[in-house]
Enzyme design. Sequence first.
Site, PDB file in Angstrom:
ATOM      1  N   LYS A 206      36.502  25.117  43.630  1.00  0.00           N
ATOM      2  CA  LYS A 206      36.756  25.489  45.022  1.00  0.00           C
ATOM      3  C   LYS A 206      37.020  26.998  45.116  1.00  0.00           C
ATOM      4  O   LYS A 206      36.436  27.704  45.916  1.00  0.00           O
ATOM      5  CB  LYS A 206      37.951  24.686  45.540  1.00  0.00           C
ATOM      6  N   GLU A 212      40.237  27.674  33.425  1.00  0.00           N
ATOM      7  CA  GLU A 212      39.501  26.738  32.577  1.00  0.00           C
ATOM      8  C   GLU A 212      38.006  26.749  32.910  1.00  0.00           C
ATOM      9  O   GLU A 212      37.151  26.820  32.034  1.00  0.00           O
ATOM     10  CB  GLU A 212      40.036  25.302  32.777  1.00  0.00           C
ATOM     11  N   GLY A 267      41.008  20.024  47.041  1.00  0.00           N
ATOM     12  CA  GLY A 267      40.297  19.728  45.791  1.00  0.00           C
ATOM     13  C   GLY A 267      40.275  18.244  45.469  1.00  0.00           C
ATOM     14  O   GLY A 267      39.231  17.672  45.144  1.00  0.00           O
ATOM     15  N   ARG A 268      41.426  17.584  45.597  1.00  0.00           N
ATOM     16  CA  ARG A 268      41.506  16.168  45.206  1.00  0.00           C
ATOM     17  C   ARG A 268      40.907  15.236  46.254  1.00  0.00           C
ATOM     18  O   ARG A 268      40.911  14.021  46.078  1.00  0.00           O
ATOM     19  CB  ARG A 268      42.959  15.795  44.881  1.00  0.00           C
ATOM     20  N   GLU A 353      49.542  14.750  42.735  1.00  0.00           N
ATOM     21  CA  GLU A 353      49.480  16.146  43.195  1.00  0.00           C
ATOM     22  C   GLU A 353      49.782  16.210  44.703  1.00  0.00           C
ATOM     23  O   GLU A 353      50.235  17.225  45.214  1.00  0.00           O
ATOM     24  CB  GLU A 353      48.103  16.754  42.888  1.00  0.00           C
ATOM     25  N   HIS A 384      46.372  -6.677  26.498  1.00  0.00           N
ATOM     26  CA  HIS A 384      46.670  -6.720  25.065  1.00  0.00           C
ATOM     27  C   HIS A 384      47.434  -5.484  24.624  1.00  0.00           C
ATOM     28  O   HIS A 384      47.443  -5.142  23.442  1.00  0.00           O
ATOM     29  CB  HIS A 384      45.363  -6.879  24.284  1.00  0.00           C
ATOM     30  N   LYS A 504      50.616  28.342  35.410  1.00  0.00           N
ATOM     31  CA  LYS A 504      49.426  29.203  35.346  1.00  0.00           C
ATOM     32  C   LYS A 504      49.841  30.662  35.153  1.00  0.00           C
ATOM     33  O   LYS A 504      49.266  31.379  34.344  1.00  0.00           O
ATOM     34  CB  LYS A 504      48.627  29.102  36.657  1.00  0.00           C
TER      35      LYS A 504
HETATM   36  O1  F6P Z   1      45.695  23.516  39.411  1.00  0.00           O
HETATM   37  C1  F6P Z   1      45.508  22.531  40.371  1.00  0.00           C
HETATM   38  C2  F6P Z   1      44.253  22.745  41.155  1.00  0.00           C
HETATM   39  O2  F6P Z   1      44.425  23.770  42.060  1.00  0.00           O
HETATM   40  C3  F6P Z   1      43.827  21.459  41.846  1.00  0.00           C
HETATM   41  O3  F6P Z   1      44.476  21.252  43.031  1.00  0.00           O
HETATM   42  C4  F6P Z   1      42.359  21.659  41.959  1.00  0.00           C
HETATM   43  O4  F6P Z   1      41.693  20.461  42.218  1.00  0.00           O
HETATM   44  C5  F6P Z   1      42.060  22.230  40.605  1.00  0.00           C
HETATM   45  O5  F6P Z   1      43.157  23.067  40.321  1.00  0.00           O
HETATM   46  C6  F6P Z   1      40.768  22.985  40.468  1.00  0.00           C
HETATM   47  O6  F6P Z   1      40.691  24.058  41.355  1.00  0.00           O
HETATM   48  P1  F6P Z   1      39.318  24.752  41.655  1.00  0.00           P
HETATM   49  O7  F6P Z   1      38.398  23.738  42.228  1.00  0.00           O
HETATM   50  O8  F6P Z   1      39.623  25.846  42.609  1.00  0.00           O
HETATM   51  O9  F6P Z   1      38.773  25.285  40.355  1.00  0.00           O
END
Ligand code: F6P
Length: 544
Positions: A206, A212, A267-268, A353, A384, A504
Amino acid sequence: MTNFTDLKQWEKVREGFEAAKGITLRQAFADDHSRAADMTVEAAGLTLDYSKNLVTRQMMADLFDMARECGLQEAINAMFSGERINVTENRPVLHTALRNRSGKSVVVDRMDVMPEVKSVLERMAAFSHKIRAGIWRGYTGRPIRNIVNIGIGGSDLGPAMAVQALRPFADRRLRFEFVSNIDATHFAEATHGMDPAETLFIIASKTFTTLETMTNGRTARTWLLETLKDEKAVANHFVAVSTNAKEVAEFGIDTANMFEFWDWVGGRYSLPSAIGLPLMIAIGSDNFNKMLDGFYAMDRHFAVTPFERNMPVIMGLLGIVYNNLHGAQSHAVLPYDQYLARFPAYLQQLDMESNGKSTDKNGKRVKIETGPVIWGEPGTNGQHAFYQLIHQGTKLIPADFIGFCKSHNPIGTHHDNLMANFFAQTEALAFGKTAEEVRAEGTPEELVPHKVFEGNRPTNTIMADELTPAVFGALVALYEHKVFTQGVIWNIYSFDQWGVQLGKVLAAKIYPELTSEQPPRTDAHDASTSALIARYRMANGRRA
Ligand code: F6P
């Protein structure tokens, strides 16, 4: 808004809870023959039987009254109409516009967003078709066979879960991988043995600034160019999904190859946006649209159905009973369908979240418990492993059982066996086994206490005919709106996530301390963190 626990309706719920303490589900069912029928609701192809919950009819009636008093209907209307209900980020919350199939406009800042939503869906459909039909080719002219989505959180969990869930509808010639972790192992293993000439990377973020995703994206680029050896190849092998065109261009992806979404999509909640591109490539645009139809059907149900028959509202309120009266700390989601193996992980972000908050909308520390720990695994595996604790442990774990009447793989006796277990578990959890019943089986007296099942373990049963794209969409929307319902009652902001920031920021500060030749100042951190960093530096041949 007043705290819900100060409402007279909540007081009545609490009184009902106290009065019902001695009543078992055995008794409740014996006393009330229409309990199961009356506590079953249908919506968007889903059936919810919530009769095996620790509630009376009166408690439910009081809960519905309480939800009305909390302004739940007004809050629902505000969300659907694009009000800026994400106050701390000053944004509307309009994931429902992404699957608005009504043909009506949805206005944000005096602009109808629907033409843009439709135009992105059309671009996604055209692109997906080109990949599926082998029209879009890699740089060397080879068709694309591997799709690697690079994203994390909402830019990973939704599409990863959905591609697995809807695999029976997918083009099996294509291989899908999802890389999220900054641990290079994830990228290395996902791309192991892949031919870069046949691989498409979807960089999904987003913000397009997430550490990452940017790190994995750069690694993917290097990996591709090591083989294809020409910068121009990037255009054939990389597309982006983002709200941030500037960062996408800076990363080196042509914005002509970018699929847009908007800051009013959390995002979620972004699976039905362009974040769903890998899913659309997998199942095709027709099936993707059927999924959107399912989302929409549940959205309409949530928006207009009286609370008494409103599935997400009922599930949300039941969760509040366990969270705020019984002191339950967690909630299990147990899909009896291997295709939904990643559904609990997806729901962890959606729920935790959103409602893992301890500050209310007035900026005050909440005086109540908010979001539970969400967890789960597909049945029958969990039976199990951890079901022992649910059946006989000391903790109350409300659970959702999700099952389907028909299997996509009707092989031998598998499905009937699977569903026999599905029904058996909720029955055993609700009604247990008394000492008399255990004795009647000839059990030696000293073993009787060990073999007793107290019962009264609450469950929801969610069923549908078959896991189709539409049913899947409805299921996801059901949980989205359940989470929304609870956030409204708890009076917290469900659409921000400030709690992810501190870690972060600290990681960005620590990174140079791990890599620099100069050891960090000894007072840079607390004694524990400093010692651990020193240990890491020494193991990597750097001065502590
Ligand atoms: O760190 C949490 C978060 O901001 C989530 O809410 C989001 O879905 C995810 O990181 C990824 O963010 P982006 O889509 O901006 O890379």
